[in-house]
Design a protein around this motif. Structure first.
Motif, mmCIF file in Angstrom:
data_model
loop_
_atom_site.group_PDB
_atom_site.id
_atom_site.type_symbol
_atom_site.label_atom_id
_atom_site.label_comp_id
_atom_site.label_asym_id
_atom_site.label_seq_id
_atom_site.Cartn_x
_atom_site.Cartn_y
_atom_site.Cartn_z
ATOM 1 N N ALA A 19 0.932 -1.222 -0.092
ATOM 2 C CA ALA A 19 0.170 0.266 0.375
ATOM 3 C C ALA A 19 1.388 1.322 -0.121
ATOM 4 O O ALA A 19 0.438 2.264 0.220
ATOM 5 N N GLY A 20 1.887 1.116 -0.122
ATOM 6 C CA GLY A 20 2.992 2.408 -0.706
ATOM 7 C C GLY A 20 3.949 1.853 1.021
ATOM 8 O O GLY A 20 4.631 3.461 0.727
ATOM 9 N N GLY A 21 3.582 1.646 1.738
ATOM 10 C CA GLY A 21 4.516 2.088 3.106
ATOM 11 C C GLY A 21 6.236 1.612 2.702
ATOM 12 O O GLY A 21 6.363 0.826 1.807
ATOM 13 N N PRO A 22 6.583 2.501 3.614
ATOM 14 C CA PRO A 22 8.175 2.286 3.942
ATOM 15 C C PRO A 22 8.434 1.161 4.181
ATOM 16 O O PRO A 22 10.195 1.160 4.265
ATOM 17 N N GLY A 23 8.155 0.363 4.726
ATOM 18 C CA GLY A 23 8.829 -1.328 5.069
ATOM 19 C C GLY A 23 9.558 -1.013 6.378
ATOM 20 O O GLY A 23 8.274 -0.872 7.029
ATOM 21 N N ILE A 24 9.574 -0.900 7.259
ATOM 22 C CA ILE A 24 10.654 -0.919 8.295
ATOM 23 C C ILE A 24 11.130 0.556 8.868
ATOM 24 O O ILE A 24 12.112 0.974 7.983
ATOM 25 N N VAL A 25 10.520 1.281 9.922
ATOM 26 C CA VAL A 25 10.793 2.365 9.985
ATOM 27 C C VAL A 25 11.798 2.495 11.629
ATOM 28 O O VAL A 25 10.813 2.056 12.572
ATOM 29 N N ALA A 26 12.686 3.091 11.278
ATOM 30 C CA ALA A 26 13.195 3.413 12.770
ATOM 31 C C ALA A 26 13.722 3.990 13.182
ATOM 32 O O ALA A 26 13.228 5.748 12.846
ATOM 33 N N ALA A 27 12.974 5.226 14.744
ATOM 34 C CA ALA A 27 12.861 5.984 14.912
ATOM 35 C C ALA A 27 13.096 6.561 16.377
ATOM 36 O O ALA A 27 13.222 5.587 17.413
ATOM 37 N N ALA A 28 13.947 8.211 16.941
ATOM 38 C CA ALA A 28 14.585 8.165 18.226
ATOM 39 C C ALA A 28 13.317 8.044 19.099
ATOM 40 O O ALA A 28 12.178 9.013 18.672
ATOM 41 N N VAL A 29 12.728 7.987 19.875
ATOM 42 C CA VAL A 29 12.391 8.451 20.902
ATOM 43 C C VAL A 29 12.549 9.605 22.338
ATOM 44 O O VAL A 29 13.469 9.156 23.044
ATOM 45 N N ASP A 30 11.712 10.925 22.009
ATOM 46 C CA ASP A 30 12.158 11.227 23.603
ATOM 47 C C ASP A 30 12.007 10.994 24.512
ATOM 48 O O ASP A 30 10.766 11.151 24.828
ATOM 49 N N PRO A 31 12.379 11.190 25.323
ATOM 50 C CA PRO A 31 12.514 10.557 26.873
ATOM 51 C C PRO A 31 11.789 11.642 27.478
ATOM 52 O O PRO A 31 10.962 10.724 28.802
ATOM 53 N N SER A 33 9.241 14.182 26.142
ATOM 54 C CA SER A 33 7.849 14.446 25.165
ATOM 55 C C SER A 33 7.051 12.776 24.759
ATOM 56 O O SER A 33 5.836 12.809 24.614
ATOM 57 N N GLY A 34 8.269 11.734 24.677
ATOM 58 C CA GLY A 34 7.596 10.662 23.478
ATOM 59 C C GLY A 34 7.506 11.143 21.825
ATOM 60 O O GLY A 34 7.136 10.206 21.860
ATOM 61 N N ALA A 35 8.383 12.533 21.740
ATOM 62 C CA ALA A 35 7.772 12.152 20.367
ATOM 63 C C ALA A 35 9.024 10.937 20.051
ATOM 64 O O ALA A 35 9.813 11.386 19.909
ATOM 65 N N LEU A 36 8.771 11.059 18.490
ATOM 66 C CA LEU A 36 9.613 10.203 17.502
ATOM 67 C C LEU A 36 9.529 11.018 16.812
ATOM 68 O O LEU A 36 9.047 12.031 15.603
ATOM 69 N N THR A 37 11.113 10.527 15.910
ATOM 70 C CA THR A 37 11.912 11.433 15.506
ATOM 71 C C THR A 37 12.432 10.149 14.218
ATOM 72 O O THR A 37 13.122 9.614 14.667
ATOM 73 N N VAL A 38 12.143 9.968 13.390
ATOM 74 C CA VAL A 38 12.440 9.148 11.895
ATOM 75 C C VAL A 38 13.687 8.971 11.692
ATOM 76 O O VAL A 38 14.533 10.354 11.553
ATOM 77 N N LEU A 39 15.081 8.203 11.935
ATOM 78 C CA LEU A 39 15.983 7.936 11.756
ATOM 79 C C LEU A 39 15.969 6.957 10.283
ATOM 80 O O LEU A 39 17.564 7.664 9.454
ATOM 81 N N SER A 40 15.711 6.442 10.213
ATOM 82 C CA SER A 40 15.825 5.699 8.753
ATOM 83 C C SER A 40 14.562 4.371 8.681
ATOM 84 O O SER A 40 13.580 4.416 9.295
ATOM 85 N N SER A 41 14.834 3.605 7.348
ATOM 86 C CA SER A 41 13.677 2.970 7.097
ATOM 87 C C SER A 41 14.804 2.150 5.987
ATOM 88 O O SER A 41 15.538 1.998 5.381
ATOM 89 N N VAL A 42 13.494 1.060 6.375
ATOM 90 C CA VAL A 42 13.962 -0.342 5.377
ATOM 91 C C VAL A 42 12.986 -1.300 4.866
ATOM 92 O O VAL A 42 12.167 -1.651 5.279
ATOM 93 N N ASN A 43 13.323 -1.177 3.792
ATOM 94 C CA ASN A 43 12.415 -2.100 2.748
ATOM 95 C C ASN A 43 12.552 -3.023 1.977
ATOM 96 O O ASN A 43 13.239 -4.179 1.121
ATOM 97 N N GLY A 44 13.144 -4.275 2.906
ATOM 98 C CA GLY A 44 13.827 -5.698 2.643
ATOM 99 C C GLY A 44 13.561 -7.339 2.652
ATOM 100 O O GLY A 44 13.305 -7.725 1.814
ATOM 101 N N ILE A 45 11.705 -6.633 2.996
ATOM 102 C CA ILE A 45 10.654 -7.845 2.794
ATOM 103 C C ILE A 45 9.295 -6.644 3.145
ATOM 104 O O ILE A 45 9.504 -5.833 2.783
#
Length: 346
Positions: A19-31, A33-45
């Motif tokens: 459906a157009g998803g990037p695969g697996i996304v890794a994100a940092a978590v602010d300790p 606020s809980g906010a997420l910041t995208v670090l990378s993505s991998v479209n492996g499977i």
């Protein structure tokens, strides 16, 4: 970079690549606020719809929700998930959930109505094939959705002694143990016919479990007897304050770490439901619903006082601050992840 990755908290997000998803996304978590910041993505499977971390947190297992079905392992010591070994077939079709249990990755295979066990080597990599498969049998009264078994989730119980699988097609929960890597049925426990159980979450006290039902918008409260490996339904509680206008499709369920609250998501209504837990876990009381702030909330996760929602059709992961007194979520942010399907933390 690897040392930094080990120290800081991260989120890993699955998505549907079809459906157009990037695969697996890794994100940092602010300790704070809980906010997420995208670090990378991998479209492996293709379609890595569900993820699970190893006990050490250094290996991520990703489920490929395809007709063939597979699991892949990734090293996540750094900020970019790195594949370790080829994907391994699950010997089942349409897997929808996986977990790590007793040195194996277990998969719930919706299409084939089965549970597979894939051995994990000491270095976290996967063996070449499933060592054993438990095939479910049965059906339910819903003529379109319950013509046969549809295993939707599998996870260890809080003691790690049992593997518990939830089957939407047979209106039942199965308990099994792993014998030489083969899932062996210990007992099957019936829920109300036509309820369509989807996912189960245990109360941290270890004596109760809550099953969210997909075909009827309810949660079934169950007593869990870990020494006996048995489940007894006690009550069924609506997840909505009134009747839905159409099919509601409840999806995820999460219990707070302190056992005071339960949250569920309902896709057809785009809402999150908030329950207070009664006594030591034997009852739930619906106190309200809030918007999921997106469309089609497929999965929920709680972390450090925040609730995260993977909104599949609006393509985002949204997070909410949780009121410590009431458990009510208050939206605080989101990131774009097309066709988001789950969130795990490590």
């Amino acid at each position: 970079m690897a040392d930094v990755g080990r120290r800081r908290k991260r989120a890993f997000i699955g998505s549907f690549t079809a459906a157009g998803g990037p695969g697996i996304v890794a994100a940092a978590v602010d300790p704070v606020s809980g906010a997420l910041t995208v670090l990378s993505s991998v479209n492996g499977i293709p379609d890595p719809s569900y993820l699970a971390l190893s006990p050490t947190g250094e290996t991520l297992y990703a489920l490929s929700e395809t007709a063939e079905g597979a699991v892949a392992a990734y090293n996540v010591a750094g900020d970019v998930p790195e594949p370790v070994g080829p994907p391994v077939p699950v010997d089942g079709s349409g897997p929808t959930h996986l977990s790590v249990c007793d040195g194996h990755v277990l998969t719930a295979n919706y299409g084939s109505g089965s549970v597979s066990a894939i051995p994990v080597r000491t270095d976290g990599t996967l063996a070449r094939a499933a060592s054993g498969v438990l095939r479910h049998s049965g059906s339910g009264p819903h003529t379109r959705r319950q013509q046969g078994p549809h295993a939707h989730q599998v996870q260890p119980d809080p003691t790690g002694r049992w593997a518990v699988s939830v089957d939407l097609g047979t209106d039942s929960v199965r308990v099994c143990d792993l014998r030489d890597g083969i899932p062996v049925l210990h007992g099957e426990f019936a829920l109300r016919p036509g309820s369509g159980p989807r996912h189960l979450a245990f109360h941290p006290g270890g004596s109760y479990a809550y099953v969210v039902n997909e075909l009827t918008p309810t949660v079934t409260v169950c007593r869990w007897d870990a020494p006996e490996g048995s489940l007894k339904p006690l009550a069924e509680i609506p997840v909505l304050p009134g009747a839905p206008a159409a099919d509601a499709y409840p999806s995820g369920i999460v219990v707070s770490p302190d056992g005071r609250f339960v949250w569920t998501a309902t896709r057809g209504e785009d809402v999150l439901s908030v329950f207070t837990v009664q006594g030591d876990g034997e009852g739930l009381r619906l106190i309200g619903t809030v918007s999921c702030a997106g469309h089609w909330p497929r999965a929920l996760a709680e972390s450090a006082g925040h609730l995260y929602v993977a909104n599949e059709r609006s393509g985002d992961v949204t997070w909410f601050a949780l009121d410590p007194a009431t458990g009510l979520p208050h939206r605080t942010g989101s990131i774009e992840v097309t066709a988001a399907s789950c969130v795990v933390f490590g």
